[in-house]
Design a protein around this motif. Sequence first.
Motif, PDB file in Angstrom:
ATOM      1  N   ASP A 121       3.137  35.103   9.963  1.00 42.41           N
ATOM      2  CA  ASP A 121       2.066  35.963  10.459  1.00 42.41           C
ATOM      3  C   ASP A 121       2.483  36.783  11.668  1.00 42.41           C
ATOM      4  O   ASP A 121       2.122  37.957  11.786  1.00 42.41           O
ATOM      5  CB  ASP A 121       0.838  35.125  10.809  1.00 42.41           C
ATOM      6  N   ASP A 122       3.251  36.176  12.579  1.00 42.85           N
ATOM      7  CA  ASP A 122       3.680  36.915  13.770  1.00 42.85           C
ATOM      8  C   ASP A 122       4.599  38.074  13.407  1.00 42.85           C
ATOM      9  O   ASP A 122       4.488  39.174  13.958  1.00 42.85           O
ATOM     10  CB  ASP A 122       4.378  35.985  14.765  1.00 42.85           C
ATOM     11  N   ALA A 163       2.534  40.848  11.845  1.00 42.77           N
ATOM     12  CA  ALA A 163       1.798  41.579  12.884  1.00 42.77           C
ATOM     13  C   ALA A 163       2.731  42.517  13.646  1.00 42.77           C
ATOM     14  O   ALA A 163       2.353  43.642  13.981  1.00 42.77           O
ATOM     15  CB  ALA A 163       1.123  40.598  13.840  1.00 42.77           C
ATOM     16  N   ILE A 204       3.680  34.793   4.842  1.00 42.80           N
ATOM     17  CA  ILE A 204       2.609  35.558   5.476  1.00 42.80           C
ATOM     18  C   ILE A 204       1.267  35.020   4.985  1.00 42.80           C
ATOM     19  O   ILE A 204       1.019  34.964   3.789  1.00 42.80           O
ATOM     20  CB  ILE A 204       2.736  37.057   5.166  1.00 42.80           C
ATOM     21  N   GLY A 205       0.429  34.623   5.939  1.00 34.79           N
ATOM     22  CA  GLY A 205      -0.903  34.118   5.626  1.00 34.79           C
ATOM     23  C   GLY A 205      -1.960  35.150   5.935  1.00 34.79           C
ATOM     24  O   GLY A 205      -1.679  36.352   6.069  1.00 34.79           O
ATOM     25  N   ASP A 206      -3.168  34.683   6.097  1.00 33.36           N
ATOM     26  CA  ASP A 206      -4.296  35.592   6.312  1.00 33.36           C
ATOM     27  C   ASP A 206      -4.189  36.407   7.591  1.00 33.36           C
ATOM     28  O   ASP A 206      -4.520  37.590   7.614  1.00 33.36           O
ATOM     29  CB  ASP A 206      -5.610  34.809   6.313  1.00 33.36           C
ATOM     30  N   ARG A 207      -3.726  35.789   8.665  1.00 35.32           N
ATOM     31  CA  ARG A 207      -3.614  36.526   9.927  1.00 35.32           C
ATOM     32  C   ARG A 207      -2.648  37.704   9.783  1.00 35.32           C
ATOM     33  O   ARG A 207      -2.921  38.814  10.237  1.00 35.32           O
ATOM     34  CB  ARG A 207      -3.178  35.590  11.050  1.00 35.32           C
ATOM     35  N   GLY A 208      -1.530  37.481   9.120  1.00 34.17           N
ATOM     36  CA  GLY A 208      -0.573  38.553   8.875  1.00 34.17           C
ATOM     37  C   GLY A 208      -1.126  39.601   7.933  1.00 34.17           C
ATOM     38  O   GLY A 208      -0.909  40.805   8.114  1.00 34.17           O
ATOM     39  N   ASN A 222       3.252  34.586  -1.126  1.00 36.51           N
ATOM     40  CA  ASN A 222       2.806  34.318   0.239  1.00 36.51           C
ATOM     41  C   ASN A 222       1.534  33.486   0.183  1.00 36.51           C
ATOM     42  O   ASN A 222       0.758  33.614  -0.753  1.00 36.51           O
ATOM     43  CB  ASN A 222       2.561  35.625   0.999  1.00 36.51           C
ATOM     44  N   GLY A 252      -7.638  36.765   3.095  1.00 37.28           N
ATOM     45  CA  GLY A 252      -6.537  37.712   3.272  1.00 37.28           C
ATOM     46  C   GLY A 252      -6.429  38.695   2.117  1.00 37.28           C
ATOM     47  O   GLY A 252      -6.184  39.887   2.309  1.00 37.28           O
TER      48      GLY A 252
END
Length: 105
Positions: free
Chosen positions: A31-32, A35, A56-60, A81, A87
């Motif tokens: 995710d980082d 982003a 990559i999860g929901d935040r990404g 992913n 997401g």
Amino acid sequence: LEPLVRDFSPLEVKVEGTRSSLMRGANPLGDDGAAALARGFEGGALRELWLDGCRIGDRGALALAAAPWLPALERLELTWNPLTPRGVAALRAAPFAPGALVLDR
């Protein structure tokens, strides 16, 4: 095409490719990293972004869905992913070119 090299410090994710395609498949960006990519490109020069199997999860996914360069993409590959329906919904609502988004579901 002119090479594009970005250093997304402090994550130290180095991205090398051309202004038209960037392939980072099977790279543990998470995710980082997603982003950082969402923030890192300017001018809409990127046409294809391959991030299959990058953890990559929901935040990404939410960060990518809000990227200002997103409408210029002709393909965003995000298969393999760990995305949840949240997401996936954010990505499906994002302003992609028709048929640009590639997901597992």
